[in-house]
Design an enzyme around this catalytic site. Structure first.
Site, mmCIF file in Angstrom:
data_model
loop_
_atom_site.group_PDB
_atom_site.id
_atom_site.type_symbol
_atom_site.label_atom_id
_atom_site.label_comp_id
_atom_site.label_asym_id
_atom_site.label_seq_id
_atom_site.Cartn_x
_atom_site.Cartn_y
_atom_site.Cartn_z
ATOM 1 C CG HIS A 1 -0.258 0.059 2.536
ATOM 2 N ND1 HIS A 1 0.034 1.245 3.174
ATOM 3 C CD2 HIS A 1 0.207 -0.924 3.352
ATOM 4 C CE1 HIS A 1 0.636 0.977 4.324
ATOM 5 N NE2 HIS A 1 0.771 -0.325 4.461
ATOM 6 C CG ASP B 1 -2.590 3.968 2.999
ATOM 7 O OD1 ASP B 1 -2.182 2.937 2.437
ATOM 8 O OD2 ASP B 1 -3.273 3.941 4.039
ATOM 9 C CG ASP C 1 3.537 0.466 7.406
ATOM 10 O OD1 ASP C 1 2.989 -0.052 6.421
ATOM 11 O OD2 ASP C 1 2.947 0.652 8.491
ATOM 12 C CD GLU D 1 -2.321 -1.629 6.075
ATOM 13 O OE1 GLU D 1 -2.275 -2.627 6.802
ATOM 14 O OE2 GLU D 1 -1.847 -0.529 6.437
ATOM 15 C CD GLU D 2 -0.670 2.238 7.826
ATOM 16 O OE1 GLU D 2 -1.205 1.820 8.860
ATOM 17 O OE2 GLU D 2 0.464 1.887 7.449
ATOM 18 C CG ASP E 1 -0.233 -7.059 2.488
ATOM 19 O OD1 ASP E 1 0.425 -6.161 1.922
ATOM 20 O OD2 ASP E 1 -1.186 -6.820 3.261
ATOM 21 C CG HIS F 1 2.239 2.802 12.408
ATOM 22 N ND1 HIS F 1 0.921 2.416 12.526
ATOM 23 C CD2 HIS F 1 2.648 2.311 11.223
ATOM 24 C CE1 HIS F 1 0.561 1.718 11.461
ATOM 25 N NE2 HIS F 1 1.597 1.637 10.664
#
Ligand SMILES: [Zn+2]
Length: 489
Positions: free
Chosen positions: A121, A123, A156, A190-191, A217, A459
Site C-alpha cells: 500500500h 498510503d 510501511d 490500508e492504514e 502482503d 508508525h
C-alpha cells in the site's frame, strides 16, 4: 527378587526407554530451511534509491476522517510512478480501481496456471502532532544520508510498492516473462482499514473470476533478535492474523447518594468483573501458527531447546508456561484481553447509575467472537453485566505445506542466506485479509532485516530504511516472482 528391587528395575527400564525415545525424537528433527541459491539480479542501485527517495516526498497520508485526505498528493504520486517505471506501464496491463487502487497484470505464458499476487500500500500514517522536530530528517524529505533513506513509508509500505515495481522494471530489462499471470495490487487506505482500496480491488477481481494461488502482503520481517535461543535472524512469514474485537461491559441501575452506598456499587461490580477476567485469562495453547513457528525454529536451536520442542508430548505444558510469562510470546498462544476504557460517574457525591468498560481483544484463529463472548460471560458470572462484542474474526490460516509457502521461503533464503525463515501469527492487521476470498493462501512478509526496535519506527518517529535493506527487498521481490513462476514439479 525383592519387591523393591523389581520396582527399581521397572522404573529404571521405563526411564531408559523414555530417554531413548526422547533423544531419538530430538536427533530426528531436521532443519526445515532450504539451501539458498541466489540469482544475480542487476539492480540499478542509484536509480532505485532515487525512486524510493522521491516516492517518500508525496504526502499520501491516510486519515481516519477521510475528508482530511489530500488526494492531490495521491494523483501526483501516481503520475510519478508512471514516469519512474516506463516499461512496467508499457508492458503490463495497468488499471486504476476505485480511482486510487492500482492493479498491474503481468500476463503469463501458461493460461492453465493459477495467478499469483503481490500486494502493498502507498498510503502512510500521519506524523504525530508535536513530534515533527524529533525527526533527524524530515518525515517527507526522502533524504538519503549515510546509507539510509528517511521518511514515512520507507518501511510501511512504499518500500513494497517501489520495491515490487523496481524488481519488475529490472526483470523486464533482462527479458523475463512470467509463466503465470502475475499481479501487483496496491491499496491506498490500508492504514485506515483498506475498505476503499484492497477490499474493492479484491471484490472487483472476484467478480471477474480472478483467483490466486497466493497473495503476498507486508507483514513479518527478518528480525535479528526475534526468538530467544536462536542465534540467527529469523524471518517470519505471517500465515494468519489475529482478529481484533471490542467487548463492551455495561451495568445499569442502583444509583443513589454516596452517603448510603450499598456494599456493591456499579463501579465495584464492573471492576470486579474485569479483575476476574484478568486473573483468569484465556487459556494458552501452543497450536496453529504459533506452534508452526517453533516447528521451524526449533531445529536451529541448541540441543537442550531442541530436546524440549522435539518432545512436546511431554513438555508442552512447560513450554506454554514459559511462553505465557512474556506478553509478546503469550500473545502468540492465546486470545488477549486489554481493558482500555472505563466510564462511570460524573459527580463526587453521587453513585453512578451506569458504568461501562471497553476491552480490546485480539482473537486467536479458532476462537470465534461468539465463543469469546461466552467465555467472558461465564468468567465474570454476573448476569446484571451486559456483554456486547463487535469486531473482526481472525483471518484464515494459510498452509505451510503449499508450494506457495516454499517459494516464499526459498526466495527469502536466497536473499537472507543466514536467516531462518518461519511461519508465524501476526498480531496487527493488514490488507492481506481482504484477499482471503480470492486467494487460496495469503502470506505476510516484509523483506527487510531489522531489529525489534526498528519495528517501533514504523508508525513512530524516525522511520528509515538502509539502502542495503531496500536493495534486498527489490531482490526478494524478483526472487519470489521467479520462484513462483518456476514450472510445477
Ligand atoms: Zn502497512
Amino acid at each position: 527378587m525383592k519387591k523393591w528391587k523389581l520396582g527399581l528395575v521397572i522404573v529404571g527400564s521405563l526411564l531408559f526407554i523414555f530417554i531413548i525415545v526422547t533423544v531419538f525424537n530430538t536427533v530426528r528433527i531436521d532443519s526445515k530451511q532450504p539451501v539458498a541459491h541466489p540469482d544475480e539480479l542487476k539492480v540499478n542501485k542509484q536509480e532505485a534509491v532515487q525512486h524510493l527517495s522521491k516516492a517518500i516526498t508525496y504526502q499520501t497520508i491516510s486519515y481516519q476522517d477521510r475528508s482530511k485526505i489530500d488526494f492531490n498528493e495521491y494523483d501526483q504520486f501516481l503520475r510519478f510512478l508512471e514516469d519512474a517505471f516506463p516499461r512496467v506501464y508499457q508492458e503490463l496491463e495497468v488499471e486504476k480501481i476505485n480511482q486510487y487502487g492500482l492493479v498491474f497484470k503481468w500476463k503469463g505464458s501458461d493460461a492453465s496456471r493459477k495467478a499469483i499476487g503481490l500486494t502493498s500500500h502507498y498510503d502512510v500514517v500521519p506524523v504525530i502532532d508535536g513530534t515533527e522536530d524529533n525527526w533527524k530528517q524530515g518525515p517527507f524529505s526522502g533524504k538519503v544520508t549515510n546509507g539510509n533513506i528517511w521518511g514515512r513509508g520507507t518501511l510501511d509500505d512504499k518500500i513494497g510498492v517501489i520495491g515490487i515495481l523496481q524488481a519488475a522494471e529490472t526483470m523486464l530489462d533482462q527479458g523475463f516473462t512470467p509463466d503465470r499471470d502475475t499481479y501487483f495490487m496496491f491499496g491506498f487506505d490500508e492504514e485506515i482499514g483498506g475498505e476503499q482500496g484492497a477490499q474493492v480491488i479484491a471484490r472487483t477481481l472476484k467478480e471477474r473470476g480472478v483467483t490466486f494461488d497466493f497473495v503476498l502482503d507486508e507483514g513479518g520481517a527478518v528480525v535479528n533478535d526475534m526468538v530467544p535461543g536462536v542465534d540467527q535472524p529469523v524471518g517470519v512469514v505471517g500465515i494468519s492474523e489475529k482478529g481484533s474485537a471490542t467487548a463492551e461491559l455495561s451495568i445499569e441501575g442502583s444509583g443513589g447518594h454516596s452517603s448510603q452506598p450499598k456494599n456493591h456499587t456499579n463501579i465495584g461490580r464492573l471492576s470486579k468483573a474485569i479483575a476476574k477476567l484478568e486473573d483468569t485469562q484465556f487459556k494458552g495453547d501452543l497450536k496453529g501458527p504459533g506452534e508452526d513457528l517453533f516447528n521451524y525454529v526449533a531445529p536451529e536451536m541448541s540441543f537442550g531447546m531442541r530436546y524440549v520442542f522435539a518432545n512436546k508430548f511431554v513438555f508442552e505444558p512447560l513450554i506454554e508456561k514459559i511462553l505465557l510469562q512474556q506478553p509478546a510470546s503469550a500473545a502468540l498462544i492465546r486470545t488477549t484481553i486489554a481493558p482500555t476504557i472505563f466510564n462511570a460517574g460524573e459527580q463526587y457525591n453521587a453513585l453512578p447509575e451506569q458504568a461501562s468498560a471497553i476491552i480490546n481483544l485480539r482473537l486467536m484463529p479458532g476462537d470465534s467472537m461468539e465463543e469469546v463472548k461466552t467465555f467472558i460471560e461465564e468468567t465474570i458470572d454476573a448476569p446484571d453485566i451486559h456483554v456486547n462484542i463487535s469486531g473482526t474474526e481472525a483471518s484464515e490460516v494459510s498452509s505451510t505445506n503449499s508450494r506457495s509457502f516454499s517459494s516464499i521461503q526459498q526466495a527469502a533464503r536466497n536473499v537472507y542466506q543466514n536467516a531462518v525463515i518461519a511461519p508465524y501469527l501476526m498480531f496487527a492487521g493488514s490488507d492481506a485479509r481482504q484477499y482471503d476470498p480470492v486467494a487460496k493462501d495469503t502470506y505476510r512478509f516484509l523483506p527487510v532485516q531489522i531489529s525489534s526496535e526498528d519495528l517501533n519506527r514504523m508508525h513512530g518517529t524516525n522511520e528509515f530504511v538502509s539502502v542495503d535493506n531496500y536493495i534486498h527487498a527489490i531482490e526478494f521481490y524478483a526472487e519470489i516472482i521467479k520462484e513462483a513462476n518456476k514450472p510445477p514439479s
